[in-house]
Design a protein around this motif. Sequence first.
Motif, PDB file in Angstrom:
ATOM      1  N   SER A  48       0.838  -1.194   0.000  1.00 46.66           N
ATOM      2  CA  SER A  48       0.000   0.000   0.000  1.00 46.66           C
ATOM      3  C   SER A  48       0.876   1.248   0.000  1.00 46.66           C
ATOM      4  O   SER A  48       1.939   1.276   0.633  1.00 46.66           O
ATOM      5  CB  SER A  48      -0.919   0.003   1.231  1.00 46.66           C
ATOM      6  OG  SER A  48      -1.612   1.220   1.325  1.00 46.66           O
ATOM      7  N   ASN A  49       0.419   2.275  -0.747  1.00 45.14           N
ATOM      8  CA  ASN A  49       1.129   3.555  -0.730  1.00 45.14           C
ATOM      9  C   ASN A  49       0.486   4.549   0.216  1.00 45.14           C
ATOM     10  O   ASN A  49       0.773   5.746   0.182  1.00 45.14           O
ATOM     11  CB  ASN A  49       1.189   4.139  -2.137  1.00 45.14           C
ATOM     12  CG  ASN A  49      -0.182   4.508  -2.667  1.00 45.14           C
ATOM     13  OD1 ASN A  49      -1.188   4.290  -1.995  1.00 45.14           O
ATOM     14  ND2 ASN A  49      -0.228   5.062  -3.872  1.00 45.14           N
ATOM     15  N   GLN A  51      -2.705   5.322   0.277  1.00 46.43           N
ATOM     16  CA  GLN A  51      -4.027   5.688  -0.212  1.00 46.43           C
ATOM     17  C   GLN A  51      -4.764   4.496  -0.830  1.00 46.43           C
ATOM     18  O   GLN A  51      -5.986   4.405  -0.755  1.00 46.43           O
ATOM     19  CB  GLN A  51      -3.911   6.813  -1.253  1.00 46.43           C
ATOM     20  CG  GLN A  51      -3.371   8.102  -0.663  1.00 46.43           C
ATOM     21  CD  GLN A  51      -3.250   9.185  -1.720  1.00 46.43           C
ATOM     22  OE1 GLN A  51      -3.143   8.886  -2.913  1.00 46.43           O
ATOM     23  NE2 GLN A  51      -3.248  10.444  -1.302  1.00 46.43           N
ATOM     24  N   TYR A  52      -4.051   3.597  -1.396  1.00 45.64           N
ATOM     25  CA  TYR A  52      -4.651   2.406  -2.009  1.00 45.64           C
ATOM     26  C   TYR A  52      -3.597   1.313  -2.126  1.00 45.64           C
ATOM     27  O   TYR A  52      -2.393   1.565  -1.966  1.00 45.64           O
ATOM     28  CB  TYR A  52      -5.248   2.732  -3.385  1.00 45.64           C
ATOM     29  CG  TYR A  52      -4.256   3.362  -4.354  1.00 45.64           C
ATOM     30  CD1 TYR A  52      -3.385   2.579  -5.114  1.00 45.64           C
ATOM     31  CD2 TYR A  52      -4.185   4.745  -4.481  1.00 45.64           C
ATOM     32  CE1 TYR A  52      -2.476   3.158  -5.978  1.00 45.64           C
ATOM     33  CE2 TYR A  52      -3.287   5.337  -5.343  1.00 45.64           C
ATOM     34  CZ  TYR A  52      -2.432   4.527  -6.098  1.00 45.64           C
ATOM     35  OH  TYR A  52      -1.530   5.102  -6.949  1.00 45.64           O
ATOM     36  N   THR A  53      -4.079   0.115  -2.439  1.00 39.52           N
ATOM     37  CA  THR A  53      -3.186  -1.042  -2.570  1.00 39.52           C
ATOM     38  C   THR A  53      -3.333  -1.632  -3.958  1.00 39.52           C
ATOM     39  O   THR A  53      -4.451  -1.814  -4.454  1.00 39.52           O
ATOM     40  CB  THR A  53      -3.521  -2.125  -1.536  1.00 39.52           C
ATOM     41  OG1 THR A  53      -3.381  -1.569  -0.227  1.00 39.52           O
ATOM     42  CG2 THR A  53      -2.612  -3.336  -1.676  1.00 39.52           C
ATOM     43  N   ILE A  54      -2.238  -1.917  -4.587  1.00 41.16           N
ATOM     44  CA  ILE A  54      -2.231  -2.555  -5.903  1.00 41.16           C
ATOM     45  C   ILE A  54      -1.746  -3.994  -5.726  1.00 41.16           C
ATOM     46  O   ILE A  54      -0.722  -4.234  -5.077  1.00 41.16           O
ATOM     47  CB  ILE A  54      -1.323  -1.799  -6.893  1.00 41.16           C
ATOM     48  CG1 ILE A  54      -1.822  -0.363  -7.070  1.00 41.16           C
ATOM     49  CG2 ILE A  54      -1.266  -2.530  -8.234  1.00 41.16           C
ATOM     50  CD1 ILE A  54      -0.922   0.475  -7.974  1.00 41.16           C
TER      51      ILE A  54
END
Length: 631
Positions: A48-49, A51-54
């Motif tokens: 995760s950065n 703000q969101y997770t890829i």
Amino acid sequence: MSSILNIGISGLNAAQVALSTVSNNIANASTSGYSEESVLQSETIGQSNGQYTIGSGVNVTAVQRAYSQYLTQAVWSSNSNLQGATTTNTLTTSLNGFLASSGNLQTSLDNLYSGFSSVANSPSSSSVRQAALGSASSLTNVFNTLGQQLGKQSAQVNQQIGGTVTSINTLATQIAKLNNQILQAGSTGNPNALLDQRDTLVQQLSGLTGISASTNNDGSISVYTSAGGTLVSGAQSYALASGANQYDPGSTDVYDSAGNDITSQLSGGTLGALVNYRDTVLQPAQNALGQSAIALASSVNGQQAAGLDLNGQQGKPIFSVGSPAVLPSSKNSAGGATVTASVSDVSQLTTSDYLLRYTGAGTGTNGWTLSTTSGQNVALTANGNGTLSADGLTFGVSGTAQTGDSYEIEPTRSASTSLSVAMTDPNGIAAAAALTASAGTGNIGTGKAGPVSVSNSANSNLLAGATVTFGAGGNYSITDGAGNTTTGTYTSGQPITADGWSLSLTGVPASGDTFKVAANTNGLNDNSNALSLAALSEAGVTNGGKTSVIANYANLTAQIGSAGSLANADLTTQTNIYNQAMSTQQSYAGVNLNQEAANMVQFQQAYQASAQVISTAEQIFTSLITALQNG
């Protein structure tokens, strides 16, 4: 860019593993014991950065086989029952075939009694008498042939028991080795091929003997016999052994790894069926056939002794048959007692085998106890001459018995093969009555002499003759040929007996009346005893004197026929149960080619799509490098 490439590579790898698994399923679709395999995948945990997770792609966590312990064990159990039913059906079919191919014993018995009837019609004819002896010889040949065939099957069954035990040990060793390989491979992944091989071996083992199995936490399997003993535990196998029965060296018993006799505890599979067939079908059939042979010899020889032959001599035996077998235990102490057995009352003779044990002075009957081999206690009677009696048998004991010594008694097992014709002279057939009776010429009463029957043919004074003289009040005296006198009181309807004969009278004798009993002097033309020999076809001999020899054999054929019918019906039932169990298990664990074809297309497309992802990542990366270079 790196993420896209890594995701594409992970997808490519996963699709490749899936395609290999599907290919392996298709290749092994017809492989016996193969379980369908499938790929288990899980998403790779992304980063995760804030703000969101890829996502980061996919992981192949396992290639597992389709397996249900419940369904697999149902197959093992049904296979054990099926192989047992198959074995029993094969053996009973052969047994019924023996009865059909060895010659018709029923017809041979009819011919014998018909031969005696012919002698009654022509008592002085040598050719008729010779034909009767020929019928007797043919009958013994049929008994011998059938007995020998049953004996051969017994030897084959015992040999098969030993061979089956060897096969069981071989499979147990192989299962233990696979257990070891599975334990070693367990840390690196699911060893599906080894697990399938082990299940196949356990299924083969279940066909040989009834088993129970449990899977341990470490992935190994433990296998136990129907007797409760361990066959396999982890990487260790425990061999069974086969060896001679302690009483009968020709009978094979089974022992566990500790040396305990577990024969009677075995069930299921080929081994259980062999033991059960031998003990509950074949041996009882041999005993019943032997009982018929003994009953034949005893009844004919007994009637022979009640008559006179053409030489004016008391009839001698037509048949000869062996004595009951007495088999001492191999565990008996050295220098113990010698036990003999003889048939003393055929009417009380059963088809059982017995165990005679010496339990020590002050116990049992003179220190001895008797039971059937199936464990049923039998009462022993002590005789005045030191012998023991039970169930129509008499046992003689010589020497000093030691506590714990035992002997197996087989009264009838070998009688059918030992039956033979002892008479060679046709003149020896005792067609005439041994004794006749006549009334005194000066008798004044209404008493008339009836037939004289022989009640004890072994009495030494049987043919010596006697005179019965009546006094007042129905009292009488009997003076035999040696001048000895006995007295009695006559009761109407009751025979007068002495010296092994019984005289029946009708009417009322008067005081002073006499009746003379003497050896028959009309032996050349008399047919009285020949008629009695012919009448043996319907005379009760066994079962307390209720069952004739012919009926006794008919009971045997019905018994064997019933066993064959039950075995055939059970085979049909067990086949259906096994097929159902296999169908259910295969519907879960078997390879479905239609489904695999669909999976092949699915994973091929996944592979191609992942390759496209990689290609796209490469193009983006190339464009980025070019832009940087041109910038």
